[in-house]
Design a protein around this motif. Structure first.
Motif: not given
Length: 668
Positions: A351-352, A553, A355, A468
């Motif tokens: 996941n990023f 994200e 953010g 990320n």
């Protein structure tokens, strides 16, 4: 914090705020042309004049004047009214009276403000200035006689896009805005200057003379051209989407949109699949829905079935396909079309996590195997902001034009195990260090090495997670949440040799691996996947169905239907529901509401708009990546999906901006 009085209203404003911002906090409208919240202050249109005490007895430009304690500001005095009328009169000295044929008509700042703040007549009767049109490429249509020299386009190119392609020539009345040597603007965000232009000097070339704004139905949607999930407004008339514009969302796309996301919609009416097809004697021939379903049922696949999700599909479609595959007794689901096989057991690791807005605050960034400018142009904008704040950026992978200062470390992923000393020191000492892994890095096994570095550099700390992964497909995170990931990737599906493969708009798969399978393609364009299919079931594009999308994200967002699919095409979930009947299995839903309810029950996060919680980042897996990154997954920014490949405008952008082809204008 300063306390100011605006038209008799006393308010407290933040330190450093301008008089214009103070007026807006007090609920007063201040006209402006050159000022924009996301650009530097130019102060050259003078439309935002107000009266300020203490101060000189004359109107002052509120955009460039800091708010000070005990200031008295008047926005409605006679002095201000006369001054604004004078400014508007000056602006219109050379402006042509061509509103009836101007594409900006109906949504033009100059038009609106001249009505609200201008005089009813002019005192100037000299001949108007004329300026030759400038060529700015296949996306931007110019009428530079209308230009009022607000310089918004110049500042956007320099400050946001980071490409100095637009500037000014000459001085005073002879000033002209143009691109360098009148060449096409080549950066991926160039068309945002159309939205910024407060007059009709820069308008959309593909949309020219197509419609007026009051003719259009406006629908809220999500861009699927990349994994950022930019918020968009879909403008349609009848059954055709005429244009897409960005919506403001500071957490995702601010108010910008990539050129591909804006103009690929032209391809929605071309190369469309509008009826079922069945391959007979090596050729695809048109068929009825009953014939297509009967042909699929005759395969009698049993549990030997697999589903592959394409890059543009919504979560509802993927869940419906998963329900069908599960009802048949199979669990063969995959969404990583090109063969990626990274570990998806913990979604926090893919996941990023910083953010999109958070990455702006990073002060040391290591990018591994990602051409960010093509894979996510709006993330590149965020990285520019981080560098402006002093961040150091290091890149592992082939060099690319970053539009910001960055140090290239080499192309071998093994560097992650033996980084230069100064890189390790910069990342270790940073308050908010970040690592970004792209598709090319994932393909070389960089995920395990990066997780090890996450522990070494303490990427996860109070209020910050700097680990990320930058995906490129709009469907990727939603697919991973729904289980579209095999341990060995697409190779696992090929090894299982399923009798039936359901392709959900998957156009990037090497279908030669499924030579012994019957391929059923559910999609909207006659692209690569349709050419390989044995049976085609025409589906709906992203503008033709309501859907849920999850960006890179982990942000869950909802899109609405703008138009209906053409011909006999149907929404994807309805096709899969009917296919379940043909295969004599029960999937547990008969309507979109029931489908969504079942999906949310299975994955509760998909029912809540906002960031999904994937838990804690796992520790280092102990493995390490290896191999040289020879190139990036995206070879052509403008032609990455079937909708873009069907767009004549995107084809021309590719040919002209990337491959240097010349296109003669009509007069040539």
């Amino acid at each position: 914090m300063p306390i100011v009085t605006v038209d008799g209203i006393e308010i407290e404003v933040p330190q450093g705020a301008t008089v214009l911002q103070a007026c807006e906090l007090a609920g007063k409208e201040i006209p402006r042309f050159c000022y924009h919240e996301r650009l530097s202050i130019a102060g050259n249109c003078r439309m935002c004049l107000v009266e300020v005490k203490p101060g000189p007895p004359k109107p002052q430009a509120s955009c460039a004047l800091p708010a000070a304690d005990k200031q008295e500001i008047r926005t409605d005095s006679e002095m201000v009214r006369i001054a604004r009328e004078g400014v508007m009169e000056f602006l219109l000295i050379n402006h042509p009276l061509d509103c009836p044929i101007c594409d900006q008509g109906g949504e033009c700042d100059l038009q609106d403000q001249s009505v609200a703040y201008g005089r009813g007549k002019t005192r100037y009767h000299e001949h108007k200035r004329a300026v030759t049109e400038k060529y700015m490429g296949p996306l931007i249509k110019t009428a530079m006689t209308r230009c009022i020299h607000c310089t918004r386009c110049v500042r956007f190119s320099e400050e946001i896009a980071g490409v100095d392609e637009i500037g000014a020539l000459y001085r005073g009345e002879n000033m002209q805005i143009t691109t360098y040597l009148e060449r096409a603007a080549k950066h991926e965000l160039s068309a945002n200057v159309i939205d910024l232009c407060p007059v009709g000097a820069l308008t959309s070339r593909p949309y020219a003379f197509e419609a007026r704004p009051w003719e259009l139905k406006k629908t809220l949607g999500i861009d699927v051209s990349d994994a950022v999930g930019a918020n968009i407004r879909i403008d349609s008339r009848g059954r055709e989407v005429l244009r897409v514009l960005p919506r403001v969302n500071d957490d995702v796309n601010e108010e910008w949109l990539s050129d591909k996301g804006r103009y690929q919609v032209e391809g929605l009416t071309k190369r469309r699949l509008d009826k079922p097809f069945i391959r007979r004697d090596g050729k695809l021939v048109a068929a009825s829905w009953d014939e297509a379903f009967a042909a699929i049922a005759s395969i009698n696949p049993g549990a030997s079935v697999a589903a592959i999700a394409g890059d543009l599909v919504d979560c509802e479609t993927m869940f419906a396909a998963k329900a069908l595959v599960s009802a048949l007794g199979s669990s063969l689901l995959e969404g990583r079309q090109t063969g990626l096989a990274y570990d998806c057991s913990n979604l926090a690791a893919v996941n990023f996590n910083s953010g999109l807005a958070g990455i702006e605050t990073a002060d040391a960034i290591l990018i591994v195997g990602s051409h960010v400018r093509w894979e996510a142009p709006l993330v590149n904008v965020r990285l520019r902001k981080a560098v402006k704040r002093g961040a150091k950026v290091f890149i592992v992978g082939p060099a690319w034009d970053t539009t910001f200062a960055a140090e290239s470390l080499g192309e071998d992923v093994a560097l992650l195990g033996d980084l230069p000393v100064h890189v390790g020191e910069a990342m270790s000492k940073a308050e908010r260090p970040a690592v970004i892994i792209g598709g090319a890095g994932l393909a070389k096994g960089a995920l395990a090495s990066a997780l090890t570095l996450a522990g070494t550099w303490n990427l996860v700390r109070e209020g910050w997670n700097g680990f990320n992964v930058l995906h490129m497909a709009a469907s990727r995170m939603g697919g991973l949440m729904l289980g579209y990931a095999q341990a060995g990737g697409i190779a696992d599906l090929a090894a299982a040799k399923p009798k039936l493969v359901i392709s959900l708009g998957a156009d990037e798969v090497d279908y030669a691996k499924f030579a012994d399978s019957t391929i059923v393609y559910i999609g909207h364009h006659g692209d690569k996947g349709a050419h390989a299919a044995d049976i085609i079931l025409p589906g709906a594009a992203y503008t033709e169905k309501a859907g849920t999308y999850v960006n890179t994200e982990g942000r869950v967002q909802f899109s609405e239907r703008a138009v209906f699919a053409p011909g006999d095409a149907r929404e994807d979930w309805t096709i899969l529901r009917a296919l379940a009947d043909a295969l004599k299995v029960h999937v547990g839903f008969d309507s979109l509401a029931e489908l969504r309810s079942a999906m949310i029950t299975a994955v509760p996060a998909l029912g809540v708009e906002g960031l999904a919680d994937y838990g804690a980042l796992p520790g280092g897996a102990g493995g390490s990546g290896s191999g040289v990154i020879a190139g990036y997954p995206i070879a052509d920014f403008y032609l990455t999906n079937p909708i873009a490949r069907a767009s004549v405008t995107m084809q021309r952008c590719s040919a002209e901006l990337l491959h240097g082809e010349d296109f003669a204008e009509a007069a040539e």
